[in-house]
Design a protein around this motif. Structure first.
Motif, PDB file in Angstrom:
ATOM      1  N   SER A  12      22.642 -10.028  -9.413  1.00 34.98           N
ATOM      2  CA  SER A  12      21.340  -9.975 -10.085  1.00 34.98           C
ATOM      3  C   SER A  12      21.479  -9.316 -11.450  1.00 34.98           C
ATOM      4  CB  SER A  12      20.316  -9.212  -9.228  1.00 34.98           C
ATOM      5  OG  SER A  12      20.652  -7.843  -9.150  1.00 34.98           O
ATOM      6  N   LEU A  13      20.566  -9.698 -12.339  1.00 37.25           N
ATOM      7  CA  LEU A  13      20.516  -9.186 -13.710  1.00 37.25           C
ATOM      8  C   LEU A  13      19.064  -8.954 -14.073  1.00 37.25           C
ATOM      9  CD1 LEU A  13      22.649 -11.899 -15.509  1.00 37.25           C
ATOM     10  CD2 LEU A  13      23.345  -9.548 -15.132  1.00 37.25           C
ATOM     11  N   LYS A  14      18.804  -7.869 -14.768  1.00 33.93           N
ATOM     12  CA  LYS A  14      17.461  -7.669 -15.292  1.00 33.93           C
ATOM     13  C   LYS A  14      17.539  -6.757 -16.504  1.00 33.93           C
ATOM     14  CE  LYS A  14      12.746  -6.806 -14.197  1.00 33.93           C
ATOM     15  NZ  LYS A  14      11.742  -6.395 -13.280  1.00 33.93           N
ATOM     16  N   VAL A  15      16.932  -7.215 -17.604  1.00 34.69           N
ATOM     17  CA  VAL A  15      16.796  -6.369 -18.783  1.00 34.69           C
ATOM     18  C   VAL A  15      15.626  -5.443 -18.483  1.00 34.69           C
ATOM     19  CG1 VAL A  15      16.414  -6.281 -21.268  1.00 34.69           C
ATOM     20  CG2 VAL A  15      17.671  -8.210 -20.279  1.00 34.69           C
ATOM     21  N   VAL A  16      15.911  -4.141 -18.420  1.00 37.21           N
ATOM     22  CA  VAL A  16      14.907  -3.181 -17.944  1.00 37.21           C
ATOM     23  C   VAL A  16      14.417  -2.228 -19.028  1.00 37.21           C
ATOM     24  CG1 VAL A  16      15.664  -3.293 -15.541  1.00 37.21           C
ATOM     25  CG2 VAL A  16      16.693  -1.604 -17.078  1.00 37.21           C
ATOM     26  N   GLY A  17      14.971  -2.322 -20.220  1.00 35.83           N
ATOM     27  CA  GLY A  17      14.535  -1.419 -21.274  1.00 35.83           C
ATOM     28  C   GLY A  17      15.328  -1.637 -22.542  1.00 35.83           C
ATOM     29  N   TYR A  18      15.127  -0.723 -23.478  1.00 38.15           N
ATOM     30  CA  TYR A  18      15.831  -0.809 -24.760  1.00 38.15           C
ATOM     31  C   TYR A  18      15.905   0.580 -25.383  1.00 38.15           C
ATOM     32  CZ  TYR A  18      11.362  -0.358 -27.226  1.00 38.15           C
ATOM     33  OH  TYR A  18      10.167   0.097 -27.704  1.00 38.15           O
ATOM     34  N   ARG A  19      16.769   0.681 -26.381  1.00 44.40           N
ATOM     35  CA  ARG A  19      16.848   1.894 -27.187  1.00 44.40           C
ATOM     36  C   ARG A  19      17.240   1.500 -28.600  1.00 44.40           C
ATOM     37  NH1 ARG A  19      22.348   4.275 -24.428  1.00 44.40           N
ATOM     38  NH2 ARG A  19      23.803   2.890 -25.464  1.00 44.40           N
ATOM     39  N   TRP A  20      16.802   2.312 -29.547  1.00 48.04           N
ATOM     40  CA  TRP A  20      17.226   2.139 -30.942  1.00 48.04           C
ATOM     41  C   TRP A  20      18.539   2.858 -31.105  1.00 48.04           C
ATOM     42  CZ3 TRP A  20      15.404  -1.062 -34.458  1.00 48.04           C
ATOM     43  CH2 TRP A  20      14.121  -1.581 -34.276  1.00 48.04           C
ATOM     44  N   GLN A  21      19.453   2.239 -31.821  1.00 45.62           N
ATOM     45  CA  GLN A  21      20.744   2.859 -32.088  1.00 45.62           C
ATOM     46  C   GLN A  21      21.031   2.735 -33.574  1.00 45.62           C
ATOM     47  OE1 GLN A  21      23.548   2.046 -29.091  1.00 45.62           O
ATOM     48  NE2 GLN A  21      25.292   2.734 -30.285  1.00 45.62           N
ATOM     49  N   THR A  22      21.523   3.802 -34.152  1.00 51.49           N
ATOM     50  CA  THR A  22      21.841   3.812 -35.572  1.00 51.49           C
ATOM     51  C   THR A  22      23.327   4.094 -35.733  1.00 51.49           C
ATOM     52  OG1 THR A  22      19.643   4.690 -36.009  1.00 51.49           O
ATOM     53  CG2 THR A  22      21.239   4.872 -37.787  1.00 51.49           C
ATOM     54  N   ASN A  23      23.957   3.316 -36.595  1.00 52.74           N
ATOM     55  CA  ASN A  23      25.337   3.617 -36.970  1.00 52.74           C
ATOM     56  C   ASN A  23      25.400   3.699 -38.485  1.00 52.74           C
ATOM     57  OD1 ASN A  23      25.585   0.951 -37.967  1.00 52.74           O
ATOM     58  ND2 ASN A  23      26.403   0.196 -36.032  1.00 52.74           N
ATOM     59  N   GLU A  24      26.598   3.777 -39.045  1.00 53.59           N
ATOM     60  CA  GLU A  24      26.722   3.960 -40.493  1.00 53.59           C
ATOM     61  C   GLU A  24      26.219   2.755 -41.287  1.00 53.59           C
ATOM     62  OE1 GLU A  24      30.339   2.344 -38.657  1.00 53.59           O
ATOM     63  OE2 GLU A  24      29.359   4.262 -38.361  1.00 53.59           O
ATOM     64  N   ARG A  25      26.132   1.591 -40.662  1.00 51.99           N
ATOM     65  CA  ARG A  25      25.708   0.380 -41.375  1.00 51.99           C
ATOM     66  C   ARG A  25      24.260  -0.003 -41.154  1.00 51.99           C
ATOM     67  NH1 ARG A  25      30.580  -2.673 -39.072  1.00 51.99           N
ATOM     68  NH2 ARG A  25      28.936  -3.042 -37.598  1.00 51.99           N
ATOM     69  N   ASP A  26      23.733   0.197 -39.961  1.00 48.37           N
ATOM     70  CA  ASP A  26      22.391  -0.303 -39.686  1.00 48.37           C
ATOM     71  C   ASP A  26      21.733   0.404 -38.502  1.00 48.37           C
ATOM     72  OD1 ASP A  26      23.717  -1.347 -37.479  1.00 48.37           O
ATOM     73  OD2 ASP A  26      23.098  -3.395 -37.825  1.00 48.37           O
ATOM     74  N   LYS A  27      20.490   0.026 -38.282  1.00 51.87           N
ATOM     75  CA  LYS A  27      19.718   0.485 -37.139  1.00 51.87           C
ATOM     76  C   LYS A  27      19.387  -0.764 -36.332  1.00 51.87           C
ATOM     77  CE  LYS A  27      15.425   2.876 -36.026  1.00 51.87           C
ATOM     78  NZ  LYS A  27      14.217   3.495 -36.557  1.00 51.87           N
ATOM     79  N   HIS A  28      19.638  -0.741 -35.037  1.00 51.42           N
ATOM     80  CA  HIS A  28      19.418  -1.931 -34.229  1.00 51.42           C
ATOM     81  C   HIS A  28      18.964  -1.547 -32.817  1.00 51.42           C
ATOM     82  CE1 HIS A  28      23.674  -0.774 -33.776  1.00 51.42           C
ATOM     83  NE2 HIS A  28      23.451  -1.036 -32.505  1.00 51.42           N
ATOM     84  N   VAL A  29      18.494  -2.554 -32.116  1.00 50.04           N
ATOM     85  CA  VAL A  29      18.031  -2.375 -30.737  1.00 50.04           C
ATOM     86  C   VAL A  29      19.155  -2.770 -29.793  1.00 50.04           C
ATOM     87  CG1 VAL A  29      16.393  -3.193 -28.995  1.00 50.04           C
ATOM     88  CG2 VAL A  29      15.635  -2.855 -31.354  1.00 50.04           C
ATOM     89  N   LYS A  30      19.352  -1.963 -28.761  1.00 54.44           N
ATOM     90  CA  LYS A  30      20.248  -2.326 -27.670  1.00 54.44           C
ATOM     91  C   LYS A  30      19.398  -2.452 -26.417  1.00 54.44           C
ATOM     92  CE  LYS A  30      24.930  -1.362 -28.534  1.00 54.44           C
ATOM     93  NZ  LYS A  30      26.148  -0.793 -27.988  1.00 54.44           N
TER      94      LYS A  30
END
Length: 127
Positions: A12-30
């Motif tokens: 089974s698989l389920k996307v259950v949430g997200y978080r913002w992540q920032t690195n030296e190049r950008d800010k993105h959602v995981k």
């Protein structure tokens, strides 16, 4: 990283949430994906970027010789990053993962299994 989980068949698989992540190049959602296996009595968490889901879709459709349209994925629309927009994308990603998991041809491809069993961050065993 749990090497015994790597490459195992996914139940089974389920996307259950997200978080913002920032690195030296950008800010993105995981996106937080909860996974269970057919071979182990545990569940684990992997975090994936939207772009990684796109690459997975492309690899699977290439392997199966299908068009990308045969495996729809929700639109990214990078400028739409409100919590509501991201939650809608999660619903679409869950439909996408459910479609892949329901196809034996897809769920048996090692690329698919590796995507959901590599870089495991949290493992919860069943007692």
């Amino acid at each position: 990283d749990r090497t015994d989980i790597l490459g195992s068949k996914v139940r089974s698989l389920k996307v259950v949430g997200y978080r913002w992540q920032t690195n030296e190049r950008d800010k993105h959602v995981k996106y937080k994906v909860e996974v269970t296996s057919k071979e182990f009595s545990c569940k684990w968490i992997v975090w994936r970027r939207y772009s990684e889901f796109l690459k997975l879709r492309d690899a699977i459709t290439r392997t199966l010789g299908q068009s990308r349209a045969s495996l729809p994925i929700p639109s990214r629309l990078p400028w739409r990053t409100s919590a509501g927009d991201i939650k809608q994308r999660i619903i679409g990603l869950n439909t996408f993962t459910k479609t892949m998991l329901s196809s034996e041809a897809i769920s048996n491809i090692y690329t698919f299994r590796f995507f959901f069993t590599s870089n495991v961050e949290e493992v919860e065993t069943s007692d």
